[in-house]
Design a protein around this motif. Sequence first.
Motif, PDB file in Angstrom:
ATOM      1  N   GLY A 137      53.435 140.330 -14.918  1.00 27.57           N
ATOM      2  CA  GLY A 137      54.455 141.252 -15.592  1.00 27.57           C
ATOM      3  C   GLY A 137      54.080 142.607 -15.282  1.00 27.57           C
ATOM      4  N   TYR A 138      54.910 143.431 -16.054  1.00 26.01           N
ATOM      5  CA  TYR A 138      54.837 144.900 -16.000  1.00 26.01           C
ATOM      6  C   TYR A 138      55.119 145.727 -17.296  1.00 26.01           C
ATOM      7  CZ  TYR A 138      59.736 145.307 -15.690  1.00 26.01           C
ATOM      8  OH  TYR A 138      61.279 145.149 -15.884  1.00 26.01           O
ATOM      9  N   ILE A 139      54.554 146.738 -17.701  1.00 24.09           N
ATOM     10  CA  ILE A 139      54.945 147.514 -18.713  1.00 24.09           C
ATOM     11  C   ILE A 139      55.372 148.972 -18.074  1.00 24.09           C
ATOM     12  CG2 ILE A 139      53.882 148.666 -20.692  1.00 24.09           C
ATOM     13  CD1 ILE A 139      51.390 146.845 -20.236  1.00 24.09           C
ATOM     14  N   CYS A 140      56.336 149.452 -18.763  1.00 23.69           N
ATOM     15  CA  CYS A 140      56.894 150.897 -18.480  1.00 23.69           C
ATOM     16  C   CYS A 140      56.878 151.836 -19.438  1.00 23.69           C
ATOM     17  CB  CYS A 140      57.899 150.932 -17.553  1.00 23.69           C
ATOM     18  SG  CYS A 140      59.367 150.309 -18.732  1.00 23.69           S
ATOM     19  N   ILE A 141      56.534 152.844 -19.667  1.00 21.64           N
ATOM     20  CA  ILE A 141      56.652 153.844 -20.623  1.00 21.64           C
ATOM     21  C   ILE A 141      57.599 155.039 -20.558  1.00 21.64           C
ATOM     22  CG2 ILE A 141      54.504 152.967 -21.618  1.00 21.64           C
ATOM     23  CD1 ILE A 141      53.294 155.555 -20.793  1.00 21.64           C
ATOM     24  N   GLY A 142      57.790 155.681 -21.625  1.00 22.71           N
ATOM     25  CA  GLY A 142      58.549 156.942 -21.393  1.00 22.71           C
ATOM     26  C   GLY A 142      59.888 156.736 -21.044  1.00 22.71           C
ATOM     27  N   ASN A 143      60.517 157.666 -20.053  1.00 25.99           N
ATOM     28  CA  ASN A 143      61.976 157.572 -19.619  1.00 25.99           C
ATOM     29  C   ASN A 143      62.290 156.449 -18.986  1.00 25.99           C
ATOM     30  OD1 ASN A 143      62.457 160.244 -21.005  1.00 25.99           O
ATOM     31  ND2 ASN A 143      61.969 161.356 -19.041  1.00 25.99           N
ATOM     32  N   THR A 144      61.508 155.873 -18.359  1.00 30.98           N
ATOM     33  CA  THR A 144      61.777 154.738 -17.432  1.00 30.98           C
ATOM     34  C   THR A 144      62.047 153.572 -18.562  1.00 30.98           C
ATOM     35  OG1 THR A 144      59.312 154.053 -17.327  1.00 30.98           O
ATOM     36  CG2 THR A 144      60.385 155.581 -15.311  1.00 30.98           C
ATOM     37  N   ALA A 145      61.720 153.666 -19.799  1.00 30.00           N
ATOM     38  CA  ALA A 145      61.971 152.299 -20.595  1.00 30.00           C
ATOM     39  C   ALA A 145      63.327 152.537 -21.431  1.00 30.00           C
ATOM     40  CB  ALA A 145      60.534 152.139 -21.472  1.00 30.00           C
TER      41      ALA A 145
ATOM     42  N   ALA B 199      49.756 143.679 -23.907  1.00 29.82           N
ATOM     43  CA  ALA B 199      50.194 145.039 -23.468  1.00 29.82           C
ATOM     44  C   ALA B 199      50.331 146.068 -24.643  1.00 29.82           C
ATOM     45  CB  ALA B 199      51.956 144.908 -23.336  1.00 29.82           C
ATOM     46  N   ILE B 200      50.341 145.741 -25.706  1.00 30.66           N
ATOM     47  CA  ILE B 200      50.144 146.648 -26.942  1.00 30.66           C
ATOM     48  C   ILE B 200      48.724 147.340 -27.094  1.00 30.66           C
ATOM     49  CG2 ILE B 200      50.217 147.137 -29.307  1.00 30.66           C
ATOM     50  CD1 ILE B 200      52.774 144.929 -29.442  1.00 30.66           C
ATOM     51  N   ARG B 201      47.752 146.193 -26.803  1.00 29.26           N
ATOM     52  CA  ARG B 201      46.328 146.619 -26.717  1.00 29.26           C
ATOM     53  C   ARG B 201      45.958 147.474 -25.894  1.00 29.26           C
ATOM     54  NH1 ARG B 201      43.471 141.724 -26.326  1.00 29.26           N
ATOM     55  NH2 ARG B 201      44.369 141.517 -28.370  1.00 29.26           N
ATOM     56  N   PHE B 202      46.663 147.430 -24.502  1.00 25.87           N
ATOM     57  CA  PHE B 202      46.491 148.163 -23.494  1.00 25.87           C
ATOM     58  C   PHE B 202      46.962 149.543 -23.624  1.00 25.87           C
ATOM     59  CE2 PHE B 202      48.498 150.277 -19.772  1.00 25.87           C
ATOM     60  CZ  PHE B 202      47.385 150.468 -18.787  1.00 25.87           C
ATOM     61  N   LEU B 203      48.052 149.747 -24.369  1.00 23.97           N
ATOM     62  CA  LEU B 203      48.921 151.172 -24.404  1.00 23.97           C
ATOM     63  C   LEU B 203      48.006 151.649 -25.538  1.00 23.97           C
ATOM     64  CD1 LEU B 203      52.522 149.903 -24.654  1.00 23.97           C
ATOM     65  CD2 LEU B 203      51.214 151.352 -22.794  1.00 23.97           C
TER      66      LEU B 203
ATOM     67  N   ARG C 112      58.751 129.905 -21.865  1.00 23.62           N
ATOM     68  CA  ARG C 112      57.438 128.891 -22.046  1.00 23.62           C
ATOM     69  C   ARG C 112      56.279 129.352 -22.912  1.00 23.62           C
ATOM     70  NH1 ARG C 112      58.106 128.531 -15.813  1.00 23.62           N
ATOM     71  NH2 ARG C 112      59.583 126.913 -15.464  1.00 23.62           N
ATOM     72  N   GLY C 113      56.671 130.341 -23.866  1.00 18.22           N
ATOM     73  CA  GLY C 113      55.377 130.688 -24.859  1.00 18.22           C
ATOM     74  C   GLY C 113      54.461 131.552 -24.476  1.00 18.22           C
ATOM     75  N   ASN C 114      54.789 132.142 -23.211  1.00 12.62           N
ATOM     76  CA  ASN C 114      53.991 133.230 -22.710  1.00 12.62           C
ATOM     77  C   ASN C 114      54.018 134.611 -23.323  1.00 12.62           C
ATOM     78  OD1 ASN C 114      52.455 131.371 -20.971  1.00 12.62           O
ATOM     79  ND2 ASN C 114      54.391 131.399 -19.725  1.00 12.62           N
ATOM     80  N   GLY C 115      55.196 134.779 -23.804  1.00 11.67           N
ATOM     81  CA  GLY C 115      55.633 136.097 -24.381  1.00 11.67           C
ATOM     82  C   GLY C 115      54.684 136.911 -25.363  1.00 11.67           C
ATOM     83  N   LEU C 116      54.010 136.105 -26.393  1.00 10.93           N
ATOM     84  CA  LEU C 116      53.533 136.701 -27.222  1.00 10.93           C
ATOM     85  C   LEU C 116      52.094 137.069 -26.812  1.00 10.93           C
ATOM     86  CD1 LEU C 116      53.140 137.280 -30.599  1.00 10.93           C
ATOM     87  CD2 LEU C 116      52.146 134.922 -30.712  1.00 10.93           C
ATOM     88  N   ALA C 117      51.338 136.288 -26.156  1.00  7.23           N
ATOM     89  CA  ALA C 117      50.142 136.951 -25.796  1.00  7.23           C
ATOM     90  C   ALA C 117      50.309 138.207 -24.521  1.00  7.23           C
ATOM     91  CB  ALA C 117      49.460 135.544 -24.631  1.00  7.23           C
TER      92      ALA C 117
ATOM     93  N   ALA D  19      50.740 143.946 -14.866  1.00  5.34           N
ATOM     94  CA  ALA D  19      49.835 143.158 -15.471  1.00  5.34           C
ATOM     95  C   ALA D  19      49.371 141.714 -14.647  1.00  5.34           C
ATOM     96  CB  ALA D  19      50.530 142.675 -16.822  1.00  5.34           C
ATOM     97  N   LEU D  20      48.118 141.481 -14.812  1.00  5.95           N
ATOM     98  CA  LEU D  20      47.480 140.273 -14.310  1.00  5.95           C
ATOM     99  C   LEU D  20      47.014 139.203 -14.958  1.00  5.95           C
ATOM    100  CD1 LEU D  20      45.628 142.377 -11.424  1.00  5.95           C
ATOM    101  CD2 LEU D  20      47.907 141.527 -11.261  1.00  5.95           C
ATOM    102  N   ASP D  21      46.867 137.995 -14.857  1.00  6.01           N
ATOM    103  CA  ASP D  21      46.279 137.262 -15.737  1.00  6.01           C
ATOM    104  C   ASP D  21      44.730 136.944 -15.221  1.00  6.01           C
ATOM    105  OD1 ASP D  21      46.178 135.552 -13.206  1.00  6.01           O
ATOM    106  OD2 ASP D  21      47.557 134.033 -14.050  1.00  6.01           O
ATOM    107  N   LYS D  22      44.092 136.009 -15.784  1.00  7.48           N
ATOM    108  CA  LYS D  22      42.813 135.875 -15.749  1.00  7.48           C
ATOM    109  C   LYS D  22      42.220 135.602 -14.201  1.00  7.48           C
ATOM    110  CE  LYS D  22      41.700 134.685 -20.308  1.00  7.48           C
ATOM    111  NZ  LYS D  22      41.533 133.553 -21.204  1.00  7.48           N
ATOM    112  N   GLU D  23      43.265 134.922 -13.350  1.00  5.36           N
ATOM    113  CA  GLU D  23      43.132 134.562 -12.040  1.00  5.36           C
ATOM    114  C   GLU D  23      43.722 135.785 -11.065  1.00  5.36           C
ATOM    115  OE1 GLU D  23      44.392 132.215 -14.166  1.00  5.36           O
ATOM    116  OE2 GLU D  23      42.456 131.540 -14.587  1.00  5.36           O
ATOM    117  N   ASN D  24      44.078 137.000 -11.575  1.00  5.24           N
ATOM    118  CA  ASN D  24      44.313 137.946 -11.068  1.00  5.24           C
ATOM    119  C   ASN D  24      45.755 137.736 -10.351  1.00  5.24           C
ATOM    120  OD1 ASN D  24      42.473 139.831 -11.469  1.00  5.24           O
ATOM    121  ND2 ASN D  24      41.046 139.049  -9.746  1.00  5.24           N
ATOM    122  N   VAL D  25      46.671 136.945 -11.073  1.00  4.05           N
ATOM    123  CA  VAL D  25      47.914 136.753 -10.716  1.00  4.05           C
ATOM    124  C   VAL D  25      48.973 137.447 -11.178  1.00  4.05           C
ATOM    125  CG1 VAL D  25      49.782 134.982 -10.369  1.00  4.05           C
ATOM    126  CG2 VAL D  25      47.380 134.568  -9.921  1.00  4.05           C
ATOM    127  N   LEU D  26      50.043 138.196 -10.534  1.00  5.60           N
ATOM    128  CA  LEU D  26      50.841 138.971 -11.251  1.00  5.60           C
ATOM    129  C   LEU D  26      51.714 138.351 -12.181  1.00  5.60           C
ATOM    130  CD1 LEU D  26      52.139 142.211 -11.355  1.00  5.60           C
ATOM    131  CD2 LEU D  26      53.586 141.176  -9.431  1.00  5.60           C
TER     132      LEU D  26
END
Length: 157
Positions: free
Chosen positions: A50-58, A98-102, A88-93, A41-48
């Motif tokens: 976070g990440y999302i994983c799905i399935g068995n890896t989660a 992430a949910i929208r992407f999935l 720092r209040g970044n988790g909700l966004a 997951a990148l922000d608007k400035e293309n800085v990493l």
Amino acid sequence: MTKKYATIICSWKYDHPYSMYSMDSSDESIQELMEETYYYALDKENVLIGYICIGNTARVPGGYVADIYTNNEQIDIGLGLSPDRTGRGNGLAFLTHAIRFLDTNLKIRHLQLVVAAFNERAIKVYERVGFRKNVYFMSKVDDQEIQFVSMNLALEI
């Protein structure tokens, strides 16, 4: 996932008590992120950020004993936010995107995640978007038994 981002994610170190979420920088860990179902997951400035994983890896090993991985209608997800962005209040966004992407890209409608029960700040974020606590169980992490809770969310169609 790319090798560049997998290498960065594997180098992230979280402060206690969240250090159990830190990965090691081994070639095996980097390769796992690239071979399994991980997305960066990148922000608007293309800085990493976070990440999302799905399935068995989660999945958390103790969840099998607790019988939480039997519903074929739900997908297990895992999330990781960069340590410099946690508390720092970044988790909700991050979670909302992430949910929208999935939903948009993978058409995933029923989500389950597992979080350490002590991680109250993450649990509050998950609850704010509609996740509900389900099953509490124990699982071993680095030779220590930790309590986890599964949380579920059904997206509206």
